[in-house]
Design an enzyme around this catalytic site. Structure first.
Site, PDB file in Angstrom:
ATOM      1  N   CYS A  41      -2.482  -0.587   7.583  1.00  0.00           N
ATOM      2  CA  CYS A  41      -1.860   0.729   7.373  1.00  0.00           C
ATOM      3  C   CYS A  41      -2.123   1.641   8.571  1.00  0.00           C
ATOM      4  O   CYS A  41      -1.244   2.407   8.969  1.00  0.00           O
ATOM      5  CB  CYS A  41      -2.341   1.361   6.080  1.00  0.00           C
ATOM      6  SG  CYS A  41      -1.606   0.586   4.612  1.00  0.00           S
ATOM      7  N   GLU A  84       0.595   3.990   1.735  1.00  0.00           N
ATOM      8  CA  GLU A  84       0.964   4.448   3.076  1.00  0.00           C
ATOM      9  C   GLU A  84       2.168   3.669   3.596  1.00  0.00           C
ATOM     10  O   GLU A  84       3.092   4.240   4.173  1.00  0.00           O
ATOM     11  CB  GLU A  84      -0.208   4.273   4.057  1.00  0.00           C
ATOM     12  CG  GLU A  84      -1.499   4.942   3.640  1.00  0.00           C
ATOM     13  CD  GLU A  84      -2.451   4.012   2.912  1.00  0.00           C
ATOM     14  OE1 GLU A  84      -3.655   4.038   3.231  1.00  0.00           O
ATOM     15  OE2 GLU A  84      -2.001   3.249   2.022  1.00  0.00           O
ATOM     16  N   CYS A  96      -6.388   1.050   5.375  1.00  0.00           N
ATOM     17  CA  CYS A  96      -6.827  -0.249   5.882  1.00  0.00           C
ATOM     18  C   CYS A  96      -6.312  -0.433   7.310  1.00  0.00           C
ATOM     19  O   CYS A  96      -5.509   0.358   7.803  1.00  0.00           O
ATOM     20  CB  CYS A  96      -6.318  -1.377   4.975  1.00  0.00           C
ATOM     21  SG  CYS A  96      -4.540  -1.703   5.116  1.00  0.00           S
ATOM     22  N   HIS A 129       0.817  -1.214   0.000  1.00  0.00           N
ATOM     23  CA  HIS A 129       0.000   0.000   0.000  1.00  0.00           C
ATOM     24  C   HIS A 129       0.848   1.261   0.000  1.00  0.00           C
ATOM     25  O   HIS A 129       1.984   1.266   0.485  1.00  0.00           O
ATOM     26  CB  HIS A 129      -0.942  -0.008   1.197  1.00  0.00           C
ATOM     27  CG  HIS A 129      -2.028  -1.029   1.075  1.00  0.00           C
ATOM     28  ND1 HIS A 129      -3.033  -1.145   2.000  1.00  0.00           N
ATOM     29  CD2 HIS A 129      -2.282  -1.969   0.134  1.00  0.00           C
ATOM     30  CE1 HIS A 129      -3.861  -2.108   1.632  1.00  0.00           C
ATOM     31  NE2 HIS A 129      -3.410  -2.628   0.507  1.00  0.00           N
TER      32      HIS A 129
END
Length: 162
Positions: free
Chosen positions: A120, A81, A117, A79
């Site tokens: 994250c 992040e 999510c 991801h």
């Protein structure tokens, strides 16, 4: 032409970073800023050296009709992040702000109904990031105080402890 305000300036940069994403569903861009200095950038894509979904022309989660927000372990991507956080030193992230944008991979249009999510969120908390700013529409943002994720720990819902 009026000067761009700082929030949108940083979100514009995050949106440009999102254009590097390799997901076939949604492309995220993230930047971490502290004291008006960009610390790191990140977008979603396969780990270094692995083939991206955009190169494969296929998405496992899409093939299996998995709804958004579920079964990320089947996704090839790291991801945005997470990529941003692993590119920065923790001491530089303490008290910082993470700016996040998302683009629909098929249309390139802004996709504003997003939030990090749960994995994250945990990384953002541990990195010491204070706020997350998300572009929800071209001229609209949502700011999340990371402390709210600590105070309202949704990972304990339905848990009897561990």
């Amino acid at each position: 032409m009026p000067r761009r305000d700082k929030l949108n300036y940083y979100l514009d940069i995050a949106q440009t970073v999102a254009e590097r994403g390799t997901c076939l569903r949604r492309n995220f861009g993230a930047i971490i800023v502290r004291n008006d200095e960009i610390i790191a950038t990140g977008y979603n894509g396969a780990p270094r050296g692995r083939v991206n979904c955009s190169d494969l022309g296929a998405c496992m989660r899409e093939k299996l009709n998995i709804p958004k927000g579920q079964r990320y372990e089947l996704c090839r991507s790291v991801h945005a992040e997470a990529n941003c956080i692993i590119s920065a030193q923790r001491s530089d992230m303490l008290g910082s702000t993470l700016y996040l944008t998302c683009l629909d991979a098929k249309t390139g249009e802004l996709y504003g109904d997003v939030e990090p999510c749960s994995m994250c969120k945990r990384m953002i908390i541990n990195a010491g990031i204070a706020n997350v700013v998300i572009r929800t529409a071209p001229d609209e943002i949502r700011t999340i105080e990371v402390n709210s994720w600590i105070e309202n720990d949704d990972s304990l819902e339905g848990s009897e402890g561990y």
